[in-house]
Write an enzyme that holds these catalytic residues in place. Structure first.
Site, mmCIF file in Angstrom:
data_model
loop_
_atom_site.group_PDB
_atom_site.id
_atom_site.type_symbol
_atom_site.label_atom_id
_atom_site.label_comp_id
_atom_site.label_asym_id
_atom_site.label_seq_id
_atom_site.Cartn_x
_atom_site.Cartn_y
_atom_site.Cartn_z
ATOM 1 N N LYS A 115 0.826 -1.213 0.000
ATOM 2 C CA LYS A 115 0.000 0.000 0.000
ATOM 3 C C LYS A 115 0.855 1.255 0.000
ATOM 4 C CE LYS A 115 -4.380 -1.492 0.766
ATOM 5 N NZ LYS A 115 -5.597 -1.626 1.474
ATOM 6 N N LYS A 197 -3.772 -10.049 -7.433
ATOM 7 C CA LYS A 197 -5.006 -10.343 -6.719
ATOM 8 C C LYS A 197 -6.190 -9.534 -7.265
ATOM 9 C CE LYS A 197 -5.703 -8.520 -2.765
ATOM 10 N NZ LYS A 197 -5.743 -7.978 -1.412
ATOM 11 N N LYS A 200 -10.393 -4.260 -5.126
ATOM 12 C CA LYS A 200 -11.282 -3.125 -5.361
ATOM 13 C C LYS A 200 -10.620 -2.138 -6.320
ATOM 14 C CE LYS A 200 -12.513 -3.916 -0.595
ATOM 15 N NZ LYS A 200 -12.194 -3.674 0.783
#
Ligand code: TYM
Length: 333
Positions: A115, A197, A200
């Site tokens: 992140k 992956k 969102k």
């Protein structure tokens, strides 16, 4: 005497719309166990703001997520469904646990590294200490199992380590939780890039299926799913990541084994296989989408659910928090 029910707890960040990945990796398992366990499920809005959110969208998605939880089969009469920020004990225990998690441990978290690479202009303290808040979410309710996808395994393990450290100093305060990860579906990959992956944030690349996507959109996404230059359906994640991911999705929604799927599509190309996976997903999600849309129109009902959920959750959470405050030496109010 009847044995006490075991407890399960989990949460999802309303930082984006729910995806097929979060459904197969987590929610499907929650719903399947709702009768057997005492369950706590929440919308992790405190976690969502570690990445900048549009306030109106965050509010809307939090309520939509609740409607979708219920539509996925979580009966609010049997499960405690709540909004994380409504139960102030999460933030309070989160602070305490910050003081029992080590800088080195937090630095090793894969999600923090990923992140911060993706949000280089907003590597905030919350992103770094996120696992402490997640540990608080878990430990407040003393669950036996935490049903999550594979990407959250490391966070649950860190929670375990923090709880063990705390118990080591103060005695048995926390029950040590275990992750509960599905055998099939723990890591659903993007349809457009099967090496990363499904998430969102992948949505705009055509790699992510949302729980609320229309049948037409789902059919299109599966037809376009990236496969390989061969033509046969065979499970081999290293060599055939795209096809293997589609097989995992098909297996998770139909319950069929990989052998059975290979036999079903033997001699047929991807032109038959891909739409068949899309169709199976459409039929799985159709009742969820319809029920969630219906529930979204009933704001008063949703409000009743999250209010009752927060009340019940606060009651349990407060007991744990009080015990912790006493152990660490705070003067009682
Ligand atoms: P979040 O919001 O990123 O994801 C929610 C859940 O969905 C699972 N998941 C997937 N599973 C399989 N394949 C995928 N592609 C996929 N994408 C997501 C995740 O593993 C997760 O179970 N930190 C958590 C939220 C949280 C939490 C908690 C969970 C906050 N507090 C306490 C459990 C207990 C998170 O960011 O999940």
């Amino acid at each position: 005497m009847e044995e006490a029910k075991k407890t399960m707890l989990s949460g999802i960040k309303p930082s984006g719309d729910l995806t097929l990945g979060s459904y197969l990796g987590a929610i499907k398992n929650w719903a399947a166990r709702a009768e057997e366990y005492d369950c706590y499920y929440f919308m992790a809005d405190l976690h969502a703001i570690t990445v900048r959110q549009n306030p109106a969208d965050l509010r809307r998605r939090t309520l939509e997520q609740l409607a979708q939880y219920i539509a996925c089969g979580l009966d609010p009469e049997k499960n405690t469904l709540f909004i994380q920020s409504h139960v102030h004990q999460h933030a309070e225990l989160g602070w305490v646990l910050n003081c029992y998690a080590m800088f080195g441990e937090l630095s090793r978290m894969t999600q923090f590294k990923d992140k911060s690479a993706k949000n280089a202009d907003n590597i905030n303290g919350g992103l770094f200490t996120y696992p402490c808040l997640m540990a608080a979410d878990i430990l407040l309710y003393q669950p036996d199992y935490v049903p999550v996808g594979d990407d959250q395994r490391q966070h649950v393990e860190l929670c375990h380590a923090i709880a063990r450290r705390f118990n080591g100093v103060y005695g048995d305060v926390f029950k040590l939780p275990e992750p509960y990860i599905p055998k099939v579906g723990a890591r659903i990959m993007s349809l457009s890039d099967p090496t990363s992956k499904m998430s969102k944030s992948e949505e705009e690349n055509g790699g992510t299926v949302l729980l609320m996507d229309t049948p037409e959109t789902i059919a299109r996404l599966f037809k376009r799913a990236v496969t390989d230059s061969e033509t046969f359906v065979h499970y081999d994640p290293a060599r055939k990541p795209g096809v293997s991911n589609l097989m995992t999705i098909y297996s998770a929604v139909t319950g069929k084994s990989y052998d059975k799927i290979e036999a079903e599509f033997a001699g047929q190309g991807y032109g038959v296989f891909k739409p068949a996976v899309g169709e199976a997903v459409i039929e799985t999600l159709r009742p969820i989408r319809e029920e969630a849309s219906r529930l979204m129109k009933d704001k008063a009902y949703l409000e009743g659910v999250y209010r009752a959920g927060a009340e019940k959750a606060s009651h349990i959470a407060e007991k744990t928090l009080r015990k912790v405050y006493k152990k660490v030496g705070f003067v009682a109010r």
